[in-house]
Design a protein around this motif. Sequence first.
Motif, PDB file in Angstrom:
ATOM      1  N   LYS A   1       0.836  -1.210   0.000  1.00  0.00           N
ATOM      2  CA  LYS A   1       0.000   0.000   0.000  1.00  0.00           C
ATOM      3  C   LYS A   1       0.867   1.254   0.000  1.00  0.00           C
ATOM      4  CE  LYS A   1      -4.098  -1.759   2.365  1.00  0.00           C
ATOM      5  NZ  LYS A   1      -4.965  -1.622   3.546  1.00  0.00           N
ATOM      6  N   VAL A   2       1.928   1.234   0.797  1.00  0.00           N
ATOM      7  CA  VAL A   2       2.840   2.375   0.835  1.00  0.00           C
ATOM      8  C   VAL A   2       3.546   2.510  -0.508  1.00  0.00           C
ATOM      9  CG1 VAL A   2       4.890   3.338   1.948  1.00  0.00           C
ATOM     10  CG2 VAL A   2       3.120   2.264   3.345  1.00  0.00           C
ATOM     11  N   ALA A   3       3.925   1.390  -1.101  1.00  0.00           N
ATOM     12  CA  ALA A   3       4.630   1.414  -2.386  1.00  0.00           C
ATOM     13  C   ALA A   3       3.776   1.999  -3.507  1.00  0.00           C
ATOM     14  CB  ALA A   3       5.084   0.004  -2.754  1.00  0.00           C
ATOM     15  N   ARG A   4       2.461   1.881  -3.407  1.00  0.00           N
ATOM     16  CA  ARG A   4       1.583   2.477  -4.427  1.00  0.00           C
ATOM     17  C   ARG A   4       1.729   3.988  -4.488  1.00  0.00           C
ATOM     18  NH1 ARG A   4      -2.568  -0.912  -2.152  1.00  0.00           N
ATOM     19  NH2 ARG A   4      -2.335  -2.906  -3.197  1.00  0.00           N
ATOM     20  N   SER A   5       2.177   4.582  -3.394  1.00  0.00           N
ATOM     21  CA  SER A   5       2.334   6.041  -3.359  1.00  0.00           C
ATOM     22  C   SER A   5       3.751   6.463  -3.763  1.00  0.00           C
ATOM     23  CB  SER A   5       2.011   6.569  -1.964  1.00  0.00           C
ATOM     24  OG  SER A   5       2.997   6.164  -1.038  1.00  0.00           O
ATOM     25  N   CYS A   6       4.588   5.501  -4.154  1.00  0.00           N
ATOM     26  CA  CYS A   6       5.988   5.794  -4.488  1.00  0.00           C
ATOM     27  C   CYS A   6       6.220   5.717  -5.992  1.00  0.00           C
ATOM     28  CB  CYS A   6       6.915   4.774  -3.811  1.00  0.00           C
ATOM     29  SG  CYS A   6       6.841   4.789  -2.020  1.00  0.00           S
TER      30      CYS A   6
END
Length: 139
Positions: free
Chosen positions: A65-70
């Motif tokens: 989920k965090v990686a989707r914002s990267c």
Amino acid sequence: MTQAHPTSGAEPEVDCPVTLEVLGSVYRADDFDLPLILEQILPLKRAQLAAYLYGKSHMHKLGLKVARSCERDDLIRVAGEIGSVIHGQAHLKPSRPTPEPAPQLRAKTPPGQKKVSLAGAAAKPAISLGGSAKVRNFD
């Protein structure tokens, strides 16, 4: 026997890229609040957090989920080729759930097959273990 108790609060692991407070807020955030929290974290630090969480088995999904914002380049910069894998997995479309068949009250018997009912089945015959068929009376 005496036990040693820490005198300070919990500390994040050495390789955790953010403070314990930020980590806790990311962990507790719902799908609505998570983007708001993540936009306050610098892009490279966010990519480090994604890689860190992805590597923890119990926080793997949160890492995605965090990686989707990267950005892909940021993930590659902080995690190498694994960053590319994390980015790819984070942006996979979820698979469609298989539709469950609607429950039927009574199953229809296909043509040419007999219906089977166990409710009125006759009693099974007794199994013989050999020996004599004489009835013994022990009175």
